[in-house]
Design an enzyme around this catalytic site. Sequence first.
Site, short mmCIF file in Angstrom:
data_model
loop_
_atom_site.label_atom_id
_atom_site.label_comp_id
_atom_site.label_asym_id
_atom_site.label_seq_id
_atom_site.Cartn_x
_atom_site.Cartn_y
_atom_site.Cartn_z
N ILE A 1 -26.10 -50.63 34.56
CA ILE A 1 -26.39 -50.91 35.98
C ILE A 1 -25.23 -50.48 36.88
CG2 ILE A 1 -28.03 -52.76 35.45
CD1 ILE A 1 -25.82 -54.79 36.08
N PRO A 2 -25.54 -50.23 38.17
CA PRO A 2 -24.49 -49.81 39.11
C PRO A 2 -23.82 -51.04 39.74
CG PRO A 2 -26.59 -49.80 40.21
CD PRO A 2 -26.85 -50.31 38.82
N TRP A 3 -22.91 -50.78 40.66
CA TRP A 3 -22.21 -51.91 41.30
C TRP A 3 -22.96 -52.43 42.52
CZ3 TRP A 3 -21.02 -51.47 46.35
CH2 TRP A 3 -20.96 -50.19 46.88
N LYS B 1 -24.52 -53.22 30.13
CA LYS B 1 -23.16 -52.95 30.63
C LYS B 1 -23.19 -53.00 32.15
CE LYS B 1 -20.86 -49.26 31.66
NZ LYS B 1 -20.18 -49.79 32.87
N GLU C 1 -17.96 -51.34 36.24
CA GLU C 1 -16.54 -51.71 36.26
C GLU C 1 -16.11 -52.19 37.65
OE1 GLU C 1 -17.90 -48.82 35.75
OE2 GLU C 1 -16.87 -47.17 36.77
N GLU D 1 -33.12 -44.43 37.34
CA GLU D 1 -33.23 -44.71 38.79
C GLU D 1 -31.94 -44.20 39.43
OE1 GLU D 1 -35.82 -46.15 40.32
OE2 GLU D 1 -36.93 -46.81 38.56
N CYS E 1 -29.04 -46.87 47.79
CA CYS E 1 -29.62 -45.62 47.25
C CYS E 1 -30.66 -45.03 48.19
CB CYS E 1 -30.22 -45.87 45.87
SG CYS E 1 -31.44 -47.20 45.83
N GLN F 1 -14.48 -44.71 46.87
CA GLN F 1 -15.65 -44.54 47.73
C GLN F 1 -15.23 -44.28 49.18
OE1 GLN F 1 -18.49 -44.03 46.52
NE2 GLN F 1 -19.47 -43.83 48.53
N TYR F 2 -14.18 -44.95 49.62
CA TYR F 2 -13.68 -44.77 50.98
C TYR F 2 -13.20 -43.32 51.18
CZ TYR F 2 -10.32 -45.26 54.84
OH TYR F 2 -9.60 -45.09 56.00
N ASN F 3 -12.44 -42.82 50.22
CA ASN F 3 -11.93 -41.45 50.36
C ASN F 3 -13.06 -40.43 50.28
OD1 ASN F 3 -9.24 -42.10 50.78
ND2 ASN F 3 -8.89 -42.40 48.58
N GLU G 1 -25.37 -36.93 48.54
CA GLU G 1 -25.38 -38.37 48.82
C GLU G 1 -23.97 -38.81 49.22
OE1 GLU G 1 -25.94 -41.16 45.48
OE2 GLU G 1 -27.34 -42.26 46.75
P1 NAD Z 1 -22.38 -44.51 38.75
O1 NAD Z 1 -23.33 -43.46 38.28
O2 NAD Z 1 -20.98 -44.13 39.00
O3 NAD Z 1 -22.32 -45.70 37.67
C1 NAD Z 1 -23.48 -46.39 37.27
C2 NAD Z 1 -23.22 -47.04 35.92
O4 NAD Z 1 -23.08 -46.00 34.94
C3 NAD Z 1 -21.93 -47.86 35.85
O5 NAD Z 1 -22.15 -49.00 35.06
C4 NAD Z 1 -20.96 -46.91 35.17
O6 NAD Z 1 -19.91 -47.54 34.50
C5 NAD Z 1 -21.89 -46.21 34.20
N1 NAD Z 1 -21.44 -44.89 33.71
C6 NAD Z 1 -20.59 -44.02 34.32
N2 NAD Z 1 -20.45 -42.92 33.54
C7 NAD Z 1 -21.22 -43.10 32.45
C8 NAD Z 1 -21.51 -42.32 31.29
N3 NAD Z 1 -20.95 -41.12 31.10
N4 NAD Z 1 -22.38 -42.82 30.39
C9 NAD Z 1 -22.97 -44.01 30.56
N5 NAD Z 1 -22.72 -44.81 31.64
C10 NAD Z 1 -21.86 -44.36 32.56
O7 NAD Z 1 -23.04 -45.17 40.02
P2 NAD Z 1 -22.46 -46.32 40.96
O8 NAD Z 1 -21.37 -45.79 41.81
O9 NAD Z 1 -22.20 -47.55 40.16
O10 NAD Z 1 -23.74 -46.64 41.87
C11 NAD Z 1 -24.08 -45.89 42.97
C12 NAD Z 1 -25.15 -44.88 42.62
O11 NAD Z 1 -26.29 -45.55 42.08
C13 NAD Z 1 -25.65 -44.14 43.84
O12 NAD Z 1 -25.86 -42.78 43.49
C14 NAD Z 1 -26.96 -44.83 44.16
O13 NAD Z 1 -27.86 -44.03 44.89
C15 NAD Z 1 -27.45 -45.15 42.79
N6 NAD Z 1 -28.41 -46.26 42.82
C16 NAD Z 1 -29.74 -45.98 42.63
C17 NAD Z 1 -30.68 -47.01 42.71
C18 NAD Z 1 -32.16 -46.73 42.52
O14 NAD Z 1 -32.92 -47.67 42.37
N7 NAD Z 1 -32.59 -45.48 42.52
C19 NAD Z 1 -30.26 -48.31 42.97
C20 NAD Z 1 -28.90 -48.57 43.15
C21 NAD Z 1 -27.99 -47.52 43.07
#
Ligand code: NAD
Length: 491
Positions: A161-163, A187, A190, A263, A297, A344-346, A391
């Site tokens: 999942i994302p943050w 997972k 971070e 997603e 997103c 993210q800010y940068n 994005e």
């Molecule tokens: P991210 O892709 O950096 O990280 C997402 C997750 O993947 C984190 O848990 C990260 O630790 C893990 N990850 C990173 N590298 C990996 C790898 N090589 N293998 C497996 N896992 C790995 O995304 P983020 O910054 O946490 O979230 C923001 C992004 O998520 C944006 O692009 C946003 O649009 C997208 N998002 C999409 C939806 C949706 O429903 N479509 C919802 C929320 C966020």
Amino acid sequence: MGSVAQDSESIETRLFINGEFRPSTSNKTFPVVYPYTKEVVAQGPIPQYIVHEANEQDVDNAVTAANAAFPSWRDLGIDQRAGYLRKLADLLVESHAKLAQLETLCTGRPISQFFDASFSADQFRYFAEGGWNAQGTASLSTPGLLSMTLKQPYGVAGLIIPWNFSLIAFAMKMAPALAAGNTVVLKSSEKAPLTSLYVAKLIAKAGFPPGVVNILSGFGNPAGSAIASHMLVRCLSFTGSSLTGQRVQTAAAKSNMKHVHLELGGKSPAVIFEDADLESAAAQTQFSVQFNSGQVCVANSRIYVQESVADRFLQLFREKFAAVQIGDPLDPATTHGPQIDAIQYNRVKEYLAIGAKDGTRTVGDDAENGFFVRPTVFERVPEDSRLMREEIFGPVVAINTFSTEAEAIEKANNSDFGLYASVFTKDVDRAVRLAKALEAGTVGVNCTSPTNAKDGAIGGLKMSGSGREGLLYSLDNFLEVKTVLIKTAPA
Ligand code: NAD
């Protein structure tokens, strides 16, 4: 407020594997930083939130535990599994205030905008009942055969999942995965591990059998990629950026061809015609890209407005967009928080520079106050600018004009993404034409993101993902279909 919150309740920072909290095998840890103060988050007896970081060994331990727990969890049946899901739902609702605080401390989202605990509880409640929908078919159409399909759980499901809105992603994946009879290894990001760790405590309290739910904190590498590559993980549900989605899909293909559901990111367009209710269109589209400081997103980060009403729309948009209350996200009066971290800010600042070079900035800019970026508008940006194509994940919008319907459709669809698109018009014929033509998993008519129907399907076209999530869809992401043939002798 102003500094990192303190309270007396300790938070678990270890990994949750096989029903117990354990330190990481490497003893590696990482801090959680409150984006408002840039201080490491600290609470109660724990001076600082130093979270244990999972490595490949920890992932393997979690998958092994989940694999061992699978047969008896599957064989419990939905009636009994549902009891655990309902208990967890109740605990989530009771924990609203704590979860809101932890989410804000990790991400800087204004605390007044936290609705995630009740939303998540609803997911667990729904799938406690919805688990009964794991139904196949039966047919006598082939002479001499009773042919049936069964829907069965995969085994160990990997959830990454994302943050942003992490508790919601947690619940939207975990509730259907467990209801379907899978065991899980999740997972968290971070950047936002604390709500997941808190829910791990609730899972222990709800009495889930050991190994059914395993929750790991850690980075994409090594922990995320170890889940995506693990030979015993049979299906993977991932939410995050499109780039990471590609990596996850590649790892899945190179290991055991696990079933993958993605997603991903977006660059969502909103198209505003001259007959639209401009007040409503401006109010909604500015909120879409300001909410959570643009870190959503589905944010409508590209707006196309018909030339004849562009001046009026822009005036309304600028007024509403600029009227935010920047401040400490723990203060209920704050409506605009910082970007989550320096990365993210940068990244957003890089796009501010691109916008200033390629287009005209008419509102906002870097707030030059920690990680804050003011709601920012760029106009007259060329369609091939990176500002239009990538994005940004910040409160930054490009507003361009169009003259004809065909031009609007062409510009809106000129994107690698396809998550959410919207059209504002009072002409029902045009609304239907656009709903058909726009390349997006969701099309809003006279509404835009984050508007959604609770029973709708969530997901993207093109590089925004594959597969769908939602109350009526998610169960199937965690079930595979088996055909059973019974040969029948003639009478
Ligand atoms: P991210 O892709 O950096 O990280 C997402 C997750 O993947 C984190 O848990 C990260 O630790 C893990 N990850 C990173 N590298 C990996 C790898 N090589 N293998 C497996 N896992 C790995 O995304 P983020 O910054 O946490 O979230 C923001 C992004 O998520 C944006 O692009 C946003 O649009 C997208 N998002 C999409 C939806 C949706 O429903 N479509 C919802 C929320 C966020």
